[in-house]
Design an enzyme around this catalytic site. Structure first.
Site, PDB file in Angstrom:
ATOM      1  N   ARG A 146      -1.364 -14.790   3.811  1.00  0.00           N
ATOM      2  CA  ARG A 146      -2.103 -14.095   4.884  1.00  0.00           C
ATOM      3  C   ARG A 146      -1.379 -14.261   6.224  1.00  0.00           C
ATOM      4  O   ARG A 146      -1.359 -13.351   7.052  1.00  0.00           O
ATOM      5  CB  ARG A 146      -3.539 -14.632   4.988  1.00  0.00           C
ATOM      6  N   GLU A 185      -8.894 -10.667  -8.037  1.00  0.00           N
ATOM      7  CA  GLU A 185      -8.083  -9.465  -7.844  1.00  0.00           C
ATOM      8  C   GLU A 185      -6.935  -9.392  -8.848  1.00  0.00           C
ATOM      9  O   GLU A 185      -6.608  -8.309  -9.345  1.00  0.00           O
ATOM     10  CB  GLU A 185      -7.583  -9.413  -6.391  1.00  0.00           C
ATOM     11  N   ARG A 230       3.009  -7.120   9.052  1.00  0.00           N
ATOM     12  CA  ARG A 230       2.335  -6.062   9.829  1.00  0.00           C
ATOM     13  C   ARG A 230       2.827  -6.036  11.274  1.00  0.00           C
ATOM     14  O   ARG A 230       2.949  -4.967  11.882  1.00  0.00           O
ATOM     15  CB  ARG A 230       0.817  -6.263   9.787  1.00  0.00           C
ATOM     16  N   THR A 273      -5.067  -7.962  10.592  1.00  0.00           N
ATOM     17  CA  THR A 273      -5.431  -6.657  10.010  1.00  0.00           C
ATOM     18  C   THR A 273      -4.942  -5.497  10.881  1.00  0.00           C
ATOM     19  O   THR A 273      -4.424  -4.509  10.377  1.00  0.00           O
ATOM     20  CB  THR A 273      -6.961  -6.582   9.826  1.00  0.00           C
ATOM     21  N   TYR A 331     -12.297  -2.935  -3.288  1.00  0.00           N
ATOM     22  CA  TYR A 331     -12.828  -2.994  -1.920  1.00  0.00           C
ATOM     23  C   TYR A 331     -14.354  -2.922  -1.874  1.00  0.00           C
ATOM     24  O   TYR A 331     -14.925  -2.486  -0.880  1.00  0.00           O
ATOM     25  CB  TYR A 331     -12.216  -1.865  -1.085  1.00  0.00           C
ATOM     26  N   HIS A 368      -1.631  -5.603   1.405  1.00  0.00           N
ATOM     27  CA  HIS A 368      -2.881  -6.327   1.179  1.00  0.00           C
ATOM     28  C   HIS A 368      -2.582  -7.736   0.693  1.00  0.00           C
ATOM     29  O   HIS A 368      -1.625  -7.946  -0.040  1.00  0.00           O
ATOM     30  CB  HIS A 368      -3.717  -5.617   0.104  1.00  0.00           C
ATOM     31  N   LYS A 405       0.836  -1.198   0.000  1.00  0.00           N
ATOM     32  CA  LYS A 405       0.000   0.000   0.000  1.00  0.00           C
ATOM     33  C   LYS A 405       0.882   1.264   0.000  1.00  0.00           C
ATOM     34  O   LYS A 405       2.098   1.174   0.215  1.00  0.00           O
ATOM     35  CB  LYS A 405      -0.927  -0.060   1.222  1.00  0.00           C
ATOM     36  N   ASN A 407      -1.626  -0.242   7.356  1.00  0.00           N
ATOM     37  CA  ASN A 407      -1.091  -1.598   7.608  1.00  0.00           C
ATOM     38  C   ASN A 407      -0.284  -2.177   6.448  1.00  0.00           C
ATOM     39  O   ASN A 407      -0.127  -3.383   6.320  1.00  0.00           O
ATOM     40  CB  ASN A 407      -2.206  -2.541   8.095  1.00  0.00           C
TER      41      ASN A 407
END
Ligand code: UDP
Ligand code: MG
Length: 160
Positions: A96, A137, A113, A102, A60, A126, A20, A123
């Protein structure tokens, strides 16, 4: 025969990973890519990209009723992001785990993170939450011509 072997391998998935704008601004691009690369996943697509508002909204869209949605769209479009497509057996859930919870304050040390961020709204990365969303995606963020089908030289040393 290796490409066929890899394509036929059971459990092969693809996931969309995105650094991000805060990750880019903070100089964490190399660090974050490195974690997926070192794990042994296959990089199929990679680009620095200024995300238009419409694309952020589509990406999103499941969150559009949340109170944080307008801020989220502002955040994701606030500067360049790094878009990546990664492939591998079980890559969606594994990525993940590498990313962590998150809320970075709840993310385990050792996760991206957990090590590199402090706030949910900043954070840094993604990752797709299901194989279906991985396909969706990647198709949303990449043109087919931007994706490479290749077998890295290390393949036989990574998997028996
Ligand atoms: N987000 C936020 N506030 C919240 C929850 C989420 O700003 O209370 C942002 C955050 O950047 C998060 C993104 O919205 O990464 C997508 O939320 P999701 O629940 O899908 O979390 P993720 O899958 O990224 O862990
Ligand atoms: Mg999510």
């Amino acid at each position: 025969f290796l490409p066929r072997l890899v394509a036929a391998m059971e459990g092969v998935e693809e996931t969309y990973i995105m650094i991000k704008p805060d990750g880019v601004q903070r100089g964490l691009v190399g660090e974050i890519i490195s974690r997926f690369e070192k794990k042994g996943f296959l990089l199929k697509g990679l680009k620095l990209f200024q995300c238009p508002k419409e694309l952020a909204e589509e990406h999103y869209k499941d969150l559009k009723d949340k109170s944080f949605y307008p801020k989220l769209i502002g955040y994701i479009t606030s500067g360049p992001v790094v878009c990546m497509a990664w492939e591998g057996v079980g890559v969606v859930a594994s990525a993940r785990k590498l990313i962590g919870a998150t809320n970075p304050l709840q993310a385990e040390p050792g996760t991206i993170r957990g090590d590199l961020a402090v706030q949910t709204g900043r954070n840094v990365v993604h990752g797709s939450d299901s194989p279906e969303n991985g396909h969706r995606e990647i198709a949303l963020w990449f043109k087919e011509s931007e994706l490479c089908q290749w077998v890295p030289a290390q393949a036989p040393w990574l998997m028996e």
